[in-house]
Motif scaffolding. Structure first.
Motif, short mmCIF file in Angstrom:
data_model
loop_
_atom_site.label_atom_id
_atom_site.label_comp_id
_atom_site.label_asym_id
_atom_site.label_seq_id
_atom_site.Cartn_x
_atom_site.Cartn_y
_atom_site.Cartn_z
N GLN A 1 0.82 -1.20 0.00
CA GLN A 1 0.00 0.00 0.00
C GLN A 1 0.86 1.26 0.00
O GLN A 1 0.57 2.22 -0.70
N ASP A 2 1.96 1.25 0.78
CA ASP A 2 2.88 2.38 0.79
C ASP A 2 3.48 2.61 -0.60
O ASP A 2 3.59 3.75 -1.07
N VAL A 3 3.90 1.52 -1.24
CA VAL A 3 4.48 1.62 -2.58
C VAL A 3 3.49 2.23 -3.55
O VAL A 3 3.80 3.16 -4.29
N LEU A 4 2.27 1.72 -3.55
CA LEU A 4 1.24 2.24 -4.46
C LEU A 4 0.91 3.70 -4.14
O LEU A 4 0.72 4.51 -5.06
N ASP A 5 0.83 4.04 -2.86
CA ASP A 5 0.55 5.44 -2.47
C ASP A 5 1.64 6.37 -2.98
O ASP A 5 1.35 7.45 -3.52
N LEU A 6 2.91 5.98 -2.80
CA LEU A 6 4.01 6.84 -3.23
C LEU A 6 4.07 6.97 -4.75
O LEU A 6 4.32 8.06 -5.28
N ALA B 1 1.52 6.67 -6.81
CA ALA B 1 0.38 7.50 -7.20
C ALA B 1 0.66 8.98 -6.94
O ALA B 1 0.36 9.84 -7.78
N GLN B 2 1.25 9.27 -5.80
CA GLN B 2 1.55 10.65 -5.44
C GLN B 2 2.63 11.23 -6.35
O GLN B 2 2.47 12.34 -6.89
N GLN B 3 3.73 10.51 -6.55
CA GLN B 3 4.85 11.05 -7.31
C GLN B 3 4.63 11.04 -8.82
O GLN B 3 5.23 11.84 -9.54
N PHE C 1 -7.58 6.88 -8.36
CA PHE C 1 -6.67 5.74 -8.51
C PHE C 1 -7.03 4.67 -7.48
O PHE C 1 -7.12 4.94 -6.29
N GLY C 2 -7.22 3.44 -7.92
CA GLY C 2 -7.69 2.35 -7.07
C GLY C 2 -6.68 1.78 -6.09
O GLY C 2 -7.04 1.00 -5.23
N LYS C 3 -5.44 2.15 -6.19
CA LYS C 3 -4.39 1.72 -5.27
C LYS C 3 -4.27 0.20 -5.15
O LYS C 3 -4.23 -0.36 -4.07
#
Length: 161
Positions: free
Chosen positions: A75-80, A82-84, A91-93
């Motif tokens: 989840q952290d990887v997908l959040d970062l 998506a953000q960057q 975005f469904g993450k």
């Protein structure tokens, strides 16, 4: 023809336009990308991020960068990412949504010049194990295949933490 001077007072050389018969266009001529296949996911070992960014800029291609050093989980990887990568709020993450964001909407938005992507410091820990890392890289491999089928260069470089 008279010589023109640049801002420093030195003589400016006339611009030379390069042509090529491949879909790669100018990117193939940039020294940083010259030896890299157009649609590949590979380790960043031999490259510096700043050189890849300059090569993407010189080629007129999209440069996407994500530093994942602070990520611990999927989840952290997908959040970062998506953000960057500035993905849309909806975005469904998850990995399917990541693939979708890297392919179809971009394709539908019009002709694309190509992509140079850097995933730096992908975590290597119990919460983001080898299987999760391979799944993440498989998303980018699938995206490389997607763009390769459309004759658009897509290069993804990665490193592990």
């Amino acid at each position: 023809m008279s010589d023109e001077l640049d801002w420093s007072g030195a003589t400016r050389r006339p611009e030379v336009k390069m042509t090529t018969t491949t879909m790669e266009r100018p990117a193939e001529m940039t020294p940083t990308l010259r030896g890299v296949r157009p649609n590949i996911v590979q380790s960043i070992r031999a490259f510096r991020v700043s050189d890849l960014q300059e090569a993407a800029h010189a080629a007129g291609q999209h440069f996407l960068y994500a530093n994942l050093a602070n990520a611990q989980s999927k989840q952290d990887v997908l959040d970062l990412i998506a953000q960057q990568f500035t993905f849309p709020q909806h975005f469904g993450k998850n990995f399917d949504a990541l693939y979708d964001c890297m392919t179809d909407p971009l394709h539908k938005s019009g002709p694309q010049p190509g992509f140079v992507i850097v995933l730096e410091q992908i975590p290597a820990n119990a919460k983001f194990d080898k299987e999760a890392r391979e799944q993440l890289l498989d998303i980018f491999r699938d995206a490389a295949d997607y763009w390769g089928d459309r004759k658009i260069p897509f290069r993804c470089f990665y490193s592990f933490l």
